[in-house]
Design a protein around this motif. Structure first.
Motif, PDB file in Angstrom:
ATOM      1  N   LYS A 149      -4.295   6.210   6.253  1.00  0.00           N
ATOM      2  CA  LYS A 149      -4.986   5.052   5.649  1.00  0.00           C
ATOM      3  C   LYS A 149      -3.934   4.185   4.966  1.00  0.00           C
ATOM      4  O   LYS A 149      -3.148   4.677   4.147  1.00  0.00           O
ATOM      5  CB  LYS A 149      -6.031   5.527   4.636  1.00  0.00           C
ATOM      6  N   LYS A 196      -3.043  10.719  11.071  1.00  0.00           N
ATOM      7  CA  LYS A 196      -3.999   9.619  10.908  1.00  0.00           C
ATOM      8  C   LYS A 196      -3.807   9.112   9.473  1.00  0.00           C
ATOM      9  O   LYS A 196      -3.816   9.909   8.530  1.00  0.00           O
ATOM     10  CB  LYS A 196      -5.415  10.156  11.111  1.00  0.00           C
ATOM     11  N   PHE A 213      -6.251  -5.600   1.752  1.00  0.00           N
ATOM     12  CA  PHE A 213      -6.855  -5.133   2.999  1.00  0.00           C
ATOM     13  C   PHE A 213      -6.594  -3.636   3.132  1.00  0.00           C
ATOM     14  O   PHE A 213      -5.601  -3.136   2.598  1.00  0.00           O
ATOM     15  CB  PHE A 213      -6.216  -5.883   4.185  1.00  0.00           C
ATOM     16  N   ILE A 214      -7.503  -2.952   3.826  1.00  0.00           N
ATOM     17  CA  ILE A 214      -7.291  -1.519   4.088  1.00  0.00           C
ATOM     18  C   ILE A 214      -7.549  -1.264   5.564  1.00  0.00           C
ATOM     19  O   ILE A 214      -8.503  -1.819   6.133  1.00  0.00           O
ATOM     20  CB  ILE A 214      -8.231  -0.653   3.209  1.00  0.00           C
ATOM     21  N   ARG A 215      -6.688  -0.474   6.184  1.00  0.00           N
ATOM     22  CA  ARG A 215      -6.929  -0.122   7.585  1.00  0.00           C
ATOM     23  C   ARG A 215      -6.554   1.338   7.795  1.00  0.00           C
ATOM     24  O   ARG A 215      -5.797   1.922   7.021  1.00  0.00           O
ATOM     25  CB  ARG A 215      -6.148  -1.030   8.522  1.00  0.00           C
ATOM     26  N   ILE A 216      -7.114   1.905   8.877  1.00  0.00           N
ATOM     27  CA  ILE A 216      -6.770   3.291   9.220  1.00  0.00           C
ATOM     28  C   ILE A 216      -6.077   3.269  10.576  1.00  0.00           C
ATOM     29  O   ILE A 216      -6.560   2.615  11.514  1.00  0.00           O
ATOM     30  CB  ILE A 216      -8.036   4.176   9.223  1.00  0.00           C
ATOM     31  N   ILE A 217      -4.945   3.895  10.653  1.00  0.00           N
ATOM     32  CA  ILE A 217      -4.221   3.958  11.929  1.00  0.00           C
ATOM     33  C   ILE A 217      -4.135   5.409  12.398  1.00  0.00           C
ATOM     34  O   ILE A 217      -4.149   6.336  11.584  1.00  0.00           O
ATOM     35  CB  ILE A 217      -2.788   3.348  11.817  1.00  0.00           C
TER      36      ILE A 217
END
Ligand SMILES: *Cc1c(COP(=O)(O)O)cnc(C)c1O
Length: 399
Positions: free
Chosen positions: A302, A300, A279-283
């Motif tokens: 990834k 920011k 899974f990949i998310r950006i916070i």
């Protein structure tokens, strides 16, 4: 317009259903470079005299690499004996069509276990007259000789006959008609320490004690009893640790137990630990990651979520201390390592995607991460790192 095909190579007529249908590389796995084992053994063997035998130590499922596979390739590289820790490991190996002598390095003390050992053509390590008697009785019962190795304690205070009493006891043991003494050995406690070449070091003192004992019992060199003392570190010290056989584990798997390694040795790690990005998310900046919020993003960020955790054998105390390799670049692991997953900061990459493979242990280009590095960060030794990997990680052979 081109429509991207997502079902390439997938046959809808035969739906995958069973455990066996799961791709071993679907989540996280251990790649075993069997050829590296073979070349490592060949290279190490070249440091020994022709008559000195090489016992490949394949206990703990071949230090996590798969004992059967390791044995097969170690034998190709010139190993003539195998060492395991337990009766079960020995039986498993014997039933996999391995014909070489197998020594059980742990202790068997019951008649029941020693009978099973004998019937499976395995050699026990014997540390007392009591055990010798049991073996002799078993041999007598079957009208055969029970092949075994005698162990003497020279400084481990673990298994082995007490050295001061051994000369006397050996005279008695030699009179037992239904045992066959195949070896006499001892084990070094501190060979991997930097002072091992110093004449006053524990290692040298152990060697001297062992040598004095051998002089006293006067084992005829032409007699078939194999004398052995060295583990990996001992074998790499000097030739006078070699005797008739060396028992090698760690360095056969591609790691040096001592910092100052022989410059002419180039051991190759046989184990690569790989994982898929699930899974990949950006916070945003200022967001916490994983249990306890121990990591908070300073920009920011990834994140890649990798499907591997401490239930697979990655030590939890490595949280935030390791890197993962993708396409010859290192990416830092961030936040607490969880039971089944861990997060990696991949902000600097625009090529990593869901399903990409990342390397936790092994090499890619000029980047290498070794169990020795993990051990240092985790305050343990590479041996422990290697044998903590669980069966949840499939072992996949590559050459
Ligand atoms: C494990 C073991 C070895 C191999 O040790 P390495 O340091 O991994 O080479 C040798 N001898 C005995 C008795 C062992 O238990």
């Amino acid at each position: 317009m081109q429509i991207r095909q997502t079902n390439q190579g997938f046959n809808f007529d035969t739906y995958p259903t069973f455990e066996k249908d799961i791709d071993p590389k679907q989540r996280a796995w251990i790649e075993v470079r069997a050829k590296a084992i073979e070349t490592n053994v060949r290279q190490l063997r070249s440091k020994l005299s022709k008559s000195c035998e090489f016992m490949a130590v394949v206990k703990a499922d071949g230090y996590g690499h798969d004992a059967k596979l390791v044995s097969e390739y170690a034998i190709k590289g010139g190993a003539s004996q195998l060492g395991v820790a337990t009766l079960k490991e020995g039986i498993k190996l014997r039933s996999s069509a391995v014909k070489k002598p197998i020594l059980i390095l742990g202790n068997l003390y019951s008649k029941r276990d020693l009978i099973i050992c004998f019937k499976n053509d395995l050699m026990p390590t014997i540390s007392s007259i009591r055990e010798c008697l049991i073996c002799n009785n078993i041999g007598k019962h079957f009208g055969l000789k029970f092949a075994l190795h005698l162990k003497v304690d020279t400084g481990m205070s673990r298994l082995g006959f007490e050295i001061n009493k051994f000369v006397q006891q050996f005279a008695k043991i030699k009179s037992f008609e239904n045992i066959s003494i195949e070896g006499i050995y001892s084990h070094l406690s501190s060979a991997d320490e930097h002072n091992s070449l110093d004449p006053k070091s524990r290692t040298q003192l152990q060697r001297q004690k062992f040598q004095e004992l051998l002089n006293q019992i006067n084992v005829d060199r032409n007699y078939k009893i194999k004398i052995h003392l060295a583990n990996s570190a001992g074998m790499l010290l000097t030739k006078d640790f070699h005797f008739d056989m060396v028992r090698v584990g760690l360095s056969m798997y591609g790691y040096s137990p001592i910092v100052k390694l022989d410059k002419n040795l180039s051991l190759k790690p046989a184990l690569f630990l790989k994982v898929k990005v699930a899974f990949i998310r950006i916070i945003d900046e200022g967001v916490s990651v994983s249990y306890g919020g121990k990591f908070v993003s300073s920009r920011k960020t990834k994140l890649a979520v990798l499907s591997i955790g401490y239930a697979d054998g990655v030590p939890r105390n490595l949280s935030g201390k390791i890197h993962v390799i993708h396409n010859k670049k290192l990416y830092p692991q961030v936040g607490s390592i969880t039971m089944d997953q861990m997060m990696v900061d991949i902000t600097d990459s625009n090529e990593i995607e869901i399903g990409s493979t990342m390397v936790l242990l092994g090499s890619d280009g000029d980047k290498t991460i070794s169990p020795v590095d993990w051990a240092r960060e985790s305050n343990t030794i590479p041996w422990e790192i290697l044998c903590s990997f669980k069966n949840r990680l499939p072992r996949v052979q590559v050459d």
